[in-house]
Design a protein around this motif. Structure first.
Motif, PDB file in Angstrom:
ATOM      1  N   ALA A  87      -6.690  -6.801  -2.958  1.00  0.00           N
ATOM      2  CA  ALA A  87      -7.250  -5.779  -2.067  1.00  0.00           C
ATOM      3  C   ALA A  87      -6.584  -5.878  -0.693  1.00  0.00           C
ATOM      4  O   ALA A  87      -5.954  -6.888  -0.385  1.00  0.00           O
ATOM      5  N   PRO A  88      -6.727  -4.830   0.128  1.00  0.00           N
ATOM      6  CA  PRO A  88      -6.150  -4.848   1.465  1.00  0.00           C
ATOM      7  C   PRO A  88      -6.605  -6.063   2.259  1.00  0.00           C
ATOM      8  O   PRO A  88      -7.761  -6.470   2.169  1.00  0.00           O
ATOM      9  N   PHE A  94      -2.740  -1.897   3.038  1.00  0.00           N
ATOM     10  CA  PHE A  94      -3.029  -1.068   1.862  1.00  0.00           C
ATOM     11  C   PHE A  94      -3.201  -1.920   0.598  1.00  0.00           C
ATOM     12  O   PHE A  94      -3.431  -1.390  -0.477  1.00  0.00           O
ATOM     13  N   TYR A 104       1.746  -0.827   1.455  1.00  0.00           N
ATOM     14  CA  TYR A 104       2.067  -0.165   2.726  1.00  0.00           C
ATOM     15  C   TYR A 104       3.585  -0.014   2.875  1.00  0.00           C
ATOM     16  O   TYR A 104       4.089   1.077   3.170  1.00  0.00           O
ATOM     17  N   GLN A 282      -6.672   1.870  -4.859  1.00  0.00           N
ATOM     18  CA  GLN A 282      -5.775   1.994  -3.695  1.00  0.00           C
ATOM     19  C   GLN A 282      -4.317   2.124  -4.118  1.00  0.00           C
ATOM     20  O   GLN A 282      -3.499   2.692  -3.401  1.00  0.00           O
ATOM     21  N   PHE A 285      -4.011   5.771  -4.463  1.00  0.00           N
ATOM     22  CA  PHE A 285      -4.420   6.566  -3.308  1.00  0.00           C
ATOM     23  C   PHE A 285      -3.334   6.676  -2.244  1.00  0.00           C
ATOM     24  O   PHE A 285      -3.065   7.771  -1.748  1.00  0.00           O
ATOM     25  N   PHE A 286      -2.690   5.542  -1.894  1.00  0.00           N
ATOM     26  CA  PHE A 286      -1.796   5.601  -0.736  1.00  0.00           C
ATOM     27  C   PHE A 286      -0.497   6.375  -0.987  1.00  0.00           C
ATOM     28  O   PHE A 286      -0.173   7.263  -0.208  1.00  0.00           O
TER      29      PHE A 286
END
Lengths: 315, 308
Positions: A87-88, A94, A104, A282, A285-286
């Motif tokens: 996780a971030p 990210f 990221y 995530q 998502f990013f």
């Protein structure tokens, strides 16, 4: 007879100069430069917040594409499996993808592939489309019939399927240029059609006749008088098309036939996120969000520019 | 009108030959050797290989092969796959899936696109209008496979409202989500197109006249505004059928639908020339006929357009 005498039936023929629109016309100073279509459009655009939002989005994606080092010092290809799907956390806003790469960094570096494919495909499509469209529109006759049938042929072929075949032909030597050429091969006919009708419309204008009467002929006439006046719809379409070409590139990468796997790209990252969507949203998502924001910037820009160039849409 | 139809038909002939030849030439250039693959590790004896090549006319140059293929099409013979299955059978398996998917997508995108577009256009600049416009831009900007993943994950996995993949009986319930995903982008376009047209026509002189002579608002909207606004929308919907059938490959991949896209994807990678070319020919024909019908619809719907 006094000037003020108004006979029955003549009431409407007189009105005070201040009540007519003529006052506003008189108020314009004589030394003001004549308003051009694009100058007028710019004055419109400056007042629209959507214009500034999309300009900021476009600028941001261009910066990410040109200078990714400005945004991150991490290496998008440095992946540690130990961090898989983490996780971030601090330093990695990210989180990590399945291979343990920093999301990221990959999102930032992915901009270059998408934006270059979009820009290059747009430039190539516009070049071919404008040449073909202006020949068809300006010459007319058999050249027009021939070129119109050729564009019809490209419309009739289902794009994604043809793209898979072509990418498969160049399976061993796939580069960013293969993707650009495939997209442009099916992108130019749309621009040729728009350019053709814009040229046909512009060539009937009186200023073109006037230019011809003054001795300007042939392609000089085309370049100096017709094309600049036919440019507005092409510019609008090209802006929107740039965004849609970025989506196309992502779709091809999703199908496994896009950019070579060595290139960091949003499309490939989104495609690989599918299998881990349940554990780590995530990862999808990013890159998907970055792609959507970039594309949104271009299509919103096309939208506001279209409104600004169309006097009818102004209020 | 008759002359116009005739001319359009004549124009479509070179388009048909051009498009099929282009596809044929592309498939011809595909790398790989599907015949050698038939022999497995041992390889085929040269005589067998020569016999297969003769049977499929693979020893002939490109143009001759194309003519053989055309001859087949005009006698409704689409040839065999390399494993000896008639391509017609493969088509009969795949096309119903994609046709049903595309038709459901068309119904979805037209009904909701027009509905939302009319409400947005009648209140131009309002809250509903602005919201819907921004949302439609998002639909256009997000790639269709991301929309597919998200819907599949949220509606299918998290909420469990609809099946995650389709079932063999092609039930309405299991095809609903794929159809929405397939039609999502066109839905956004139809919405925007309807909205622009309605907003423009709502201030037209004939609408003011209709209101002035005492017609009720619903009547004005349906009979006067809508009828004139829908002409470009209907032509868009008509042209979309071919595009959806050819572009269904991504949606079919996400939801495991054994339709045209998936079958062709496999065929391209296996070098199954007959399958690829036959499928594309059908898609080209679908495109040609829908665009012809759209042109004629235009004339029927808009009395101002008269073809001579």
């Amino acid at each position: 007879m006094s000037k003020d005498t108004i006979y029955p039936g003549q009431e409407h023929s007189f009105s005070d100069i201040d009540e007519t629109g003529l006052g506003a016309v008189d108020a314009v100073p004589d030394d003001r430069p004549p308003a051009s279509l694009f100058g007028e459009a710019w004055r419109q655009l400056r007042r629209r917040p959507i214009f500034w939002i999309s300009a900021a989005l476009i600028l941001l994606s261009l910066l990410m594409a040109l200078f990714p080092q400005l945004f991150t010092s991490a290496d998008p290809r440095y992946c540690v499996l130990k961090h898989s799907l983490e996780a971030p956390g601090p330093g990695h806003p990210f989180g990590f993808d399945k291979q343990g790469c920093d999301i990221y960094a990959r999102t930032i570096y992915g901009a270059r592939a998408s934006v270059s494919v979009g820009v290059l495909s747009m430039l190539l499509s516009v070049t071919i489309g404008v040449i073909m469209g202006s020949i068809a529109g300006y010459r007319g006759g058999w050249a027009d019939s021939l070129l119109s049938r050729v564009t019809d042929i490209f419309f009739a072929i289902p794009f994604v399927l043809a793209a898979i075949v072509i990418m498969q032909i160049f399976k061993e030597s796939r580069t960013i240029w293969t993707v650009v050429i495939v997209i442009s091969l099916f992108g130019w006919p749309q621009i040729a059609r728009i350019c053709r009708s814009a040229v046909i419309e512009a060539k009937q204008e009186e200023y073109v006749t006037a230019a011809r009467a003054l001795g300007s002929g042939g392609w000089a006439n085309m370049l100096r008088h017709i094309l600049p006046n036919a440019a507005a719809p092409i510019i609008v379409y090209a802006t929107v098309a740039l965004g849609s070409y970025i989506v196309t590139e992502a779709t091809l990468s999703f199908l496994g036939i896009g950019l070579p796997p060595t290139i960091v790209s949003w499309g490939a990252d989104i495609a690989s996120a599918r299998s881990v969507l349940r554990q780590a949203p995530q990862v999808l998502f990013f890159p998907a969000g970055a792609l959507a924001m970039t594309v949104l910037g271009f299509i919103m820009m096309g939208d506001v520019v279209r409104d600004a160039l169309d006097p009818k849409a102004r209020k | 009108m008759k002359r116009y139809v005739g001319r359009r038909l004549l124009q479509l002939i070179p388009v048909f030959f051009g498009a099929t030849f282009l596809i044929f030439a592309m498939v011809y250039a595909l790398p790989g050797d599907p015949i050698a693959a038939l022999g497995g590790d041992k390889g085929l004896p040269p005589a067998v290989r020569a016999a297969i090549e003769r049977e499929y006319h693979l020893d002939q140059p490109l143009l001759i092969q194309y003519l053989y293929y055309l001859k087949g099409i005009f006698t409704f013979d689409f040839g065999m796959t390399f494993s000896g299955r008639p391509v017609v059978e493969v088509m009969a398996d795949a096309f119903p899936w994609t046709l049903k998917l595309a038709l459901m997508a068309i119904v979805f995108e037209s009904v909701f696109g027009i509905l939302f577009g009319v409400f947005a256009g009648l209140r131009r600049g309002g809250v509903f209008d602005s919201t819907v416009l921004v949302l439609s831009l998002f639909l256009i900007a997000i790639p269709v496979f991301v929309i597919g993943f998200l819907l599949q994950f949220i509606i299918g996995v998290k909420l469990g409202w609809l099946p995650v993949t389709v079932d063999q009986s092609m039930s309405f319930k299991s095809m609903l989500m794929p159809a929405i995903v397939l039609g999502a982008v066109s839905f956004a376009y139809i919405l925007r197109l309807t909205r622009t047209e309605v907003a423009e026509n709502a201030t037209a002189d004939y609408v003011r006249t209709a209101t002035a002579k005492g017609l009720s608002r619903p009547k004005v909207v349906v009979r006067h505004i809508l009828r004139n606004s829908l002409i470009p929308v209907i032509t868009f919907i008509g042209a979309d059928l071919g595009a959806l059938m050819g572009g269904a490959i991504v949606t079919e991949g996400i939801f495991n639908i054994p339709g045209v896209g998936g079958t062709m994807y496999k065929a391209i990678f296996q070098g199954e020339a007959a399958t690829v070319v036959s499928f594309t020919t059908i898609l080209v024909l679908v495109y040609i006929f829908t665009s012809l019908i759209v042109d004629l619809l235009y004339a029927a719907l808009d009395p101002r357009i008269r073809y001579e």
